[in-house]
Design a protein around this motif. Structure first.
Motif: not given
Lengths: 374, 334
Positions: B201-202, B240-241, B246-247, B322-323
């Motif tokens: 994703v990053s 990234v957040i 997700l991780g 956040i998204i």
């Protein structure tokens, strides 16, 4: 995003390839293991009397899974009309399924509780559930201490080790039992089962009876003492003992021999320390008393026996069935299968896979009881 | 800095024209069918989630009613006792701590890999490297578990001794010998397992950072690192957040890998390097097979599962928030 999608597809494809490749490889690898049972089947086949037809469902103790596998394989080779399906779901679940009338018989590491007997009267209608001891086995204490290959311990020391009271291998109590051994000052890593287990139950029963002063916990399937390390399943214990210097753990004997891990000799008070072997375990089981009433053959093991060559750290697992009122559809097949399991051939097949055959006196009673099942 | 607030006129397309959903009703039959299908799928998802929540709550209430201990603070899991005593304190601690260790280890490495693939590596190297990272996600977790138990654990003692020598004074990195089957080992394994999600994703987000800005910065004489620091990282921060979240969701719920490398017990060890502890998912996997249907064993596990469900929902909700704050830049929506 488009590029990304193909990436994933390719990754998936490669992953699938790797997994199927691994499956193919492991499939090949596991073939050899079943070899030990083969020689038993050809001899045994002739003596099996086939009765009844159809599907025989059973479930319960995982401790007797390997024994069941051999019996089922031999029985099925002789009697192709009966399909036997034993699910090693654990003793608790096995008894539960039996009490719900889902299975023909259950395998269990411990005898029926009084309230379970009461419950069984519903399923057994005119009778009640009874315990038939068919499989015995030594619980081996395995260890991994560099430079030591002939370790002797007694119940009291074992209890203290597993209760984290003795923490170094060169402790005075261990030295006293092994005057000739070159004991290192390594820290003891005692491994116990992290899951609820019949092996734990029987192991702690032994410690509780044979070392009442050092083991204060009630015997249970769940490990009660604090400290030490834990691992999942007998195989987890074996792996970890093998991996770690200074480790000690307990498991059914087959896991020790299968992994080439040395086992502790027990100082029972007899003239010589006793090794964990199936023959020695049978000797200790012979000292057990039958405490079940009527047809019930629940046993009370003598954990403090001092007889020469009797290895008292044993477990006995039962098949649970109704003495009367078994399901008519499966009765004939159940009797026929249990009869084979209790027969001389069935019991002899056990010793090859590190289980202990039941002593003559008890197995004779078991055979009589099986004949009387209705 | 100021570059951060650059207008969206750069390469990522402004999101507005894509969705007209709320506005006019579709008239042509194809549109109507598609709308029905899409709406149906959405509703199905909600129904499934609701069904899971209802099932968990319904099953959990029975066990909670019979529980003698405090469900939130008891350090014990004895469901077959009469009466049953169990609590999730150790599990909640273990789940959160192992996940935090995983995040601390994995996120910086993931950002590094993502930047390398998107901005530093030559194309020939970047593509296969991206494949390899993706492949990590395709490995079943039990395989990680086996690798962890048979290879990682025996090889970690050296690291543990080193940590004990230099970080032992903190108390939480004290090593007392023994097999390295601790929450810290579980954290390391989880870090490897969440690497592909976070990296992937990053990388997507970094790739979408405005080219014009990067070129402008380069033209002004900025070095590659300065470009990344001033243009790529600020642009990708929210992405990234959310990737990390997700991780984190995966780390919280991981079962088999943790169950194989941990030496579970219902105690909280003072040091992260001491064996002991447990996580929700690991405990469910380990206790389920012997949880007899007669007592409240299964229901108690389900009650603990409910807590994990709630924690995961909170984490995902946080990620969504956040998204949503910087929707137009999110790699996940691109």
């Amino acid at each position: 995003m488009k590029l990304q999608r193909t990436n994933r597809l390719r990754a998936l494809a490669a992953g699938a390839l790797a997994v199927s490749g691994a499956l193919v490889l492991t499939a090949c690898g596991s073939d050899d293991n079943s070899g030990s049972g083969d020689d038993g089947s050809s001899k045994a086949a002739s003596n099996i009397k086939c009765e009844g037809k159809g599907n025989l469902l059973a479930s319960g103790s995982s401790a007797q899974k390997n024994a069941m596998d051999v019996w089922v394989k031999n029985y099925q080779a002789a009697c192709p009309d009966t399909q036997i399906n034993y699910k090693p779901t654990g003793s608790g679940a096995g008894i539960q399924e039996f009490l719900q009338g889902k299975t023909a018989f259950a395998g269990s590491d411990s005898a029926l509780e009084p309230e379970e007997v009461t419950q069984s009267k519903k399923v057994c209608k005119s009778g009640q559930g009874i315990d038939l001891p068919l499989v015995g086995g030594p619980i081996a204490v395995t260890y991994n201490v560099s430079g030591v290959d002939n370790l002797v311990l007694d119940a009291d020391t074992l209890a203290k080790i597993f209760d984290s009271k003795i923490t170094k291998w060169d402790d005075a109590a261990i030295k006293k039992l092994n005057p000739d051994a070159n004991l290192p000052s390594t820290k003891i890593q005692a491994f116990h089962r992290s899951d609820d287990s019949g092996t734990t139950d029987n192991f702690t029963k032994y410690l509780n009876k044979a070392a009442p002063n050092s083991w204060k916990y009630e015997p249970a399937k769940k490990w009660a003492a604090e400290g030490g390390q834990s691992a999942d399943g007998s195989s987890g214990i074996a792996t970890n003992v093998k991996q770690n210097d200074g480790a000690i753990g307990y498991a059914e004997l087959s896991y020790a021999t299968g992994n080439n891990i040395p086992t502790v000799k027990l100082d029972t008070g007899a003239d010589a320390p006793v090794e964990a072997t199936t023959a020695n375990a049978s000797k200790a089981i012979a000292e057990a008393k039958v405490v079940g009433k009527g047809n019930d053959l629940a046993m009370d093991l003598n954990y403090t026996t001092k007889a020469a060559g009797a290895y008292p750290m044993v477990l006995v697992t039962y098949e649970v069935a109704c003495d009367k009122g078994n399901d008519k559809a499966t009765l004939a097949a159940t009797k026929s299968f249990l009869k084979y399991a209790a027969s001389a051939d069935g019991q002899k097949a056990l010793a090859d896979i590190d289980y202990a055959p039941m002593p003559d006196e008890i197995i004779t009673k078991v055979r009589q009881t099986i004949d009387s099942l209705a | 800095m100021s570059i951060d607030s650059a207008p969206a006129s750069a390469s990522p397309p402004p999101p507005t024209p894509v969705s007209t959903a709320g506005g006019k009703k579709p008239t042509r039959p194809g549109d109507r069918v598609f709308l029905g299908l899409a709406r149906g799928s959405g509703i199905t998802l909600l129904v499934i989630m609701a069904a899971i929540a209802v099932f968990l709550t319904w099953q959990a209430t029975k066990a909670l009613g019979e529980n003698e201990g405090n469900f939130l603070t008891t350090f014990e899991w004895d469901v077959n006792a009469e009466p049953p005593v169990f609590g999730i304190a150790v599990l909640a601690f273990g789940t959160v701590v192992s996940s935090i260790i995983a995040m601390v280890l994995a996120v910086p490495v993931s950002i590094g890999i993502a930047l390398f693939i998107s901005h530093y590596a030559p194309r020939k190297l970047a593509t296969p490297l991206a494949y390899v990272v993706d492949l990590l996600a395709a490995v079943p977790s039990i395989v990680y578990g086996l690798w962890g138990a048979l290879f990682l654990v025996p090889h970690l003692t050296g690291l543990y001794e080193w940590m004990d020598e230099y970080l032992g004074w903190t108390g939480i990195f004290e090593y007392n010998g023994g097999a390295a089957r601790s929450l810290f080992t579980a954290g390391i394994l989880l870090a490897i397992m969440i690497l592909p999600v976070v990296t992937n994703v990053s990388r997507e987000v970094f790739k979408q950072s405005p080219k014009m800005q990067e070129e402008a910065a380069l033209a002004l004489g900025a070095t590659r690192w300065e470009v990344i620091r001033m243009s790529v990282l600020p642009f990708g921060r929210s992405g990234v957040i959310s990737a990390s979240m997700l991780g984190l969701g995966r780390a919280l719920g991981e079962t088999m890998a943790v169950a194989t490398v941990l030496s579970p017990s219902f105690l909280i060890a003072p040091s992260l390097l001491d064996p002991g502890g447990g996580t929700f998912a690991q405990n469910i996997a380990a206790s389920f097979k012997e949880a007899s249907p007669a007592g409240v064993g299964r229901e108690a596990l389900i009650a603990s599962g409910l807590v994990l469900f709630v924690i995961t929902l909170l984490v995902n909700g946080l990620a969504r928030l956040i998204i949503a704050r910087r929707k137009e830049y999110s790699g996940a929506n691109a």
